[in-house]
Design a protein around this motif. Sequence first.
Motif: not given
Length: 781
Positions: A279-283, A312-313, A532-534
């Motif tokens: 999983v990749v998070n991009m905030s 996830v962005v 919110s994204a994470p």
Amino acid sequence: MRYGRLGRAAVLGIAFALTGWTQFVPDRYIVALDEPPVAAVLAARGEKAQALRTAAAGDQRQRVRTAQAALRGLLAAAGATVLASVETVANALIVETASAPALLEALPGVRAVYPVREFFPTLDAALDLHRVPEAWARVGETEAGRGVKIAIIDSGIDITHPGLQDTELTPPEGYPIVTGDPDREHVNGKVIVARSYAPLFRNPEPDPSARDASGHGTAVAMAAAGVSNRGPLATITGVAPRAFLGNYRIFGSTGINDGTTSDLILKALDDAVADGMDVVNMSFGSSLAPRLDRDVEGQAIETASALGVVVVVSAGNTGPGRNSVASPATTPAALSVGSSANQRRFATAAIAGEDVYVATPGDGPAPDEPVTGPLRDAGLGCTALPPGTLAGAVALIERGICTFEDKLNNAAAAGAVAGLVFTDERAVVIMAAGSATLPAQMIGRDDGLALQTRLADEGEFDVTLRFTQGPVPALPYPVPSFSAIGPNVDGGVKPDVLAAGTNLYTATQRGTPSGSVFSASGYRSVQGTSFSAPLVAGAVAVLRAARPGLTSAQYRSLLVNSATPYPAMVIESGAGLLQVDAALRATLAAEPLSLNLSEAPGPLRLTHLGEDASEYRITVWALGEGPPLVPSRDRISLNPGETAELELFFDSDLPPGSYQGYVIFADDAAGTEARVPYWYAVPTGVPGAVSVAFRPESARPGATVQAFLKVVDSNGTPMADTPLTVSAASGGGSVSEILPIDRFFPGVYRVTLTLGPEAGVQTFHAWAGDAGLAFSINATP
């Protein structure tokens, strides 16, 4: 100055004028090669991320490197310097050169050249809001996210925080992975990757390691996968406490490297996929969102998704105007997340049994400990009361007639231990207590009248006045004004889903006081789609650990299409509010996640992921006026693993306007539902709004700068050909050019401005038809 239509020759000349624009880094480019990247070749064969370590992947990697080596020689001969390379989700070289990009694009083996863009950053009660405890009960909190690896592409992670340590976790074989020896101190059993891209930062970074000098990345990591730990205000836990974390630092120190650039993002994503992140998070995001075929980061996300990685962005903090979703959240394969309000806030409060009222203390004494006593009605409190009338009680006092000082002194003389003042028609204020020493708070008029009514009905009851910050229940509505909304750049639904983005209590870094998210305690309340994204990234990890073996698209659908409806347009809320427990129980995956009917729609593909056959009852819930979407059938039966297609259409021509709603698939036997949002806009042809896509906050007096303005109709559909007028309103500035760049950025115009000679705020006005906008730039020497 006024713009009409732009001739074809001028349009063709736009492509390589990009590099002079404000949001682009001078002389830096991403040079994409013809040879496909490793992940694209594997995905075309139906392989997943595990195949990155196979011989076939090695063969393709060698072909990519051979092509890059040939191009490196040509670039060197052209005077370009290669700064870095990517080969997994994209095949590209990151170069620095003063040569025109047209010369680079003409080199053999080059597919495209992208100017480097700038990007900027955009948990406790939130878990209840998203039914995370119920999900934990289903899988076990000690198993939530176990084994799943979440990449946090952000400002770093402070592993000294107790929420980001887990002595019971052991890194998998092949980990930890670090940029170099200095970053070994930034990994532990929980954080198993520490990479820093500081050598590519625009400005020299004081500490080039993977340490978080901002706090943004630490806050994001905690929300996604932090372990349970106690802060001054609450105990917090991330959504997937047993997941591993990867630290990919692309943002530097506050005030030095606040933003990042598209080449760093591409490099970090490439590394994250190659490192085995699930999983990749991009905030973060760029408010200047390009068309999908011009978005190099978006194309890389599509490739990563095809290999099984869920990206996830955050949708962006660029709301509330329509068509404001930031790139790369615009990417169809990105799980794009907007913000809802939280169901809890931190505030001082008056507590009466189960009722909690937000209260504002006066400027008099504020005890450290709560004050409790029976509530007694003291009326206006403007005249002296008999001694002992309020002995040991909390006085309920109505605002008006006399001063707060008199009211509180009269209540104290009658024996009160505290005062609870409710306002009249005026707003709640901090009361000027003067010489009064009675602890006191003020609440709203409706709350005060409710307490008066309860006293009349029930007699006395205890109340507690809390003068320190603590949790107060709140409604998770509406969508906060900062949260970006659709329609997307392709006319579809974005964001995909909502998660809490206000009053989030999370971890922060404690080592750099100048950091943008700093607290000496290590805890802080934050807000924004960044946070919110994470929550959704953590939810992906919980789902992936509990239900292994699905595709990236199926994981996204289970989370998005199981969301609970939210009282907002679908272009504000997507499918609704994240519900992790519902995602664990969901059995139907839809592709696509939502229906973009503004383009020629294909069929909706439905895959049954349950263990037993199911029948789904199909209904349509239309929001607002207009006819509902019509499905080609009203029921569908599916065996485990079976896929079927459903056609949907409007059965009549529609006038200009927007049409939206949900296609609902109900499995009555199992008690589950999947909801697929739809959106269709018939352009009005009339400008509805002008907004700022990007502008500099400040510049020197007399400087020439660019602002990017977007024109949309009332549906949010971009308008490329409408005349736009921009003029200086104050400060003595001028406008020299208005250039439509819809070919790259839908509905956007580049406006070249020259600031006036004097320091101060300078204002400009823009008009498209009857739609207008005023925006300012601060001229600072």
